[in-house]
Write an enzyme that holds these catalytic residues in place. Structure first.
Site, short mmCIF file in Angstrom:
data_model
loop_
_atom_site.label_atom_id
_atom_site.label_comp_id
_atom_site.label_asym_id
_atom_site.label_seq_id
_atom_site.Cartn_x
_atom_site.Cartn_y
_atom_site.Cartn_z
N LYS A 161 0.84 -1.19 0.00
CA LYS A 161 0.00 0.00 0.00
C LYS A 161 0.88 1.25 0.00
CE LYS A 161 -1.89 -1.71 3.65
NZ LYS A 161 -2.72 -2.01 4.85
N THR B 128 -9.13 8.00 8.80
CA THR B 128 -8.36 6.87 8.30
C THR B 128 -8.19 5.76 9.32
OG1 THR B 128 -6.30 7.95 8.95
CG2 THR B 128 -7.08 8.34 6.69
N GLY C 199 -8.59 2.51 10.93
CA GLY C 199 -9.21 1.25 10.54
C GLY C 199 -9.25 0.98 9.05
N THR C 200 -8.67 1.85 8.24
CA THR C 200 -8.74 1.63 6.79
C THR C 200 -7.96 0.39 6.36
OG1 THR C 200 -6.92 3.22 6.52
CG2 THR C 200 -9.16 4.04 6.16
N GLY C 201 -6.83 0.10 7.03
CA GLY C 201 -6.07 -1.10 6.69
C GLY C 201 -6.85 -2.36 6.99
N CYS C 202 -7.51 -2.39 8.14
CA CYS C 202 -8.36 -3.53 8.51
C CYS C 202 -9.48 -3.71 7.50
CB CYS C 202 -8.95 -3.32 9.90
SG CYS C 202 -7.77 -3.07 11.22
#
Length: 270
Positions: free
Chosen positions: A175, A206, A208-211
């Site tokens: 990412k 942003t 929690g965006t990775g989860c």
């Protein structure tokens, strides 16, 4: 038609914006039956992590066994795992059940910067989990740790993705984020490189965006979509929420709205 299933193995976020809570909402909104095995309880919000209480290795094993023995998941997403001992339990159970479509989000720190993984756990993740995974989704700092390379450009992203993907039998979604480019992500799978362009969105939401991204990818893999299309659909899903300035850290409302947007953004995929 039988509903597809997905299991998230991760930590709990009491603020609801990341971890197990974000995973369950994302999986549900992406049309799969969501299950969970909790690696740790955390006291955190969008500004930081206050405390972490890990599950015991045996209790984590019991959770994973309970799911696999009753409702075999079509995909597995792995998020925050703080210790090497817990990572070894997960890897052992995934091998035992011959788990499919395993997506690893190597959560080493929260968006706020708080550390979420012990130093010894990183090497254990590399040695135990990457070999049994389908896809690993590191951000720039995480990819630097996994590859041992410094990443300051798109060319560096390519080198790091190849370093990780060539060393382990898994695909890599690196990412990019705003530090390198306008949220362009790089997929390296089976020797092929595919860039997924993203639009820079100025928003503080942003957490929690990775989860959410990794859970959406796992959901689409569970439904039978190829890897590249699963990534594209997941990026469309989360971009829709961020573009609408929806706060991923406030309960289920934002995820419901994001799901409503998915139909429009999924047109780009089809």
């Amino acid at each position: 038609m039988k509903m597809k299933t997905a299991l998230t193995i991760a930590g709990s976020d009491c603020s609801g914006g990341a971890g197990i809570q974000a995973d369950l909402k994302t999986m549900t909104m992406n049309g799969v039956y969501a299950m969970s095995a909790i690696t740790a309880l955390t006291a955190q919000n969008t500004t930081g992590v206050r405390a972490i209480q890990e599950s015991t290795p045996d209790f984590l094993k019991q959770q994973i066994d309970a799911v696999f023995e009753d409702i075999y998941p079509d995909a597995v997403k792995i998020g925050m795992v703080a210790s090497g001992e817990l990572i070894r339990v997960i890897a052992d159970r995934l091998r035992y059940y011959d788990a499919k479509n395993v997506v690893i989000d190597p959560v080493m720190a929260a968006t706020s910067g708080s550390a979420l993984m012990k130093n010894d756990a990183v090497q254990t993740l590399i040695e135990e989990l990457l070999p049994v995974s389908t896809l690993v989704t590191p951000n720039i700092p995480e990819a630097q740790v996994l590859s041992g390379l410094t990443i300051e450009s798109k060319e560096d992203m390519v080198s790091a993705a190849k370093q990780i993907g060539d060393n382990y039998p898994c695909a890599v979604l690196l990412k990019g984020g705003h530090s390198i480019n306008d949220a362009n992500d790089l997929l390296y799978a089976n020797g092929d490189l595919v860039w997924f362009e993203g639009k820079r969105i100025n928003t503080p939401n942003t957490h929690g965006t990775g989860c959410t991204l990794s859970s959406a990818i796992a959901s689409n893999l569970a439904k039978g979509f190829p890897l590249a299309e699963s990534v594209q659909r997941a990026k469309a899903y989360i971009s829709g929420a961020l573009a609408a300035m929806l706060d991923l850290g406030e309960g289920s409302g934002p995820m419901n709205h994001a799901f409503d947007l998915q139909g429009e953004y999924a047109k780009e995929v089809r």
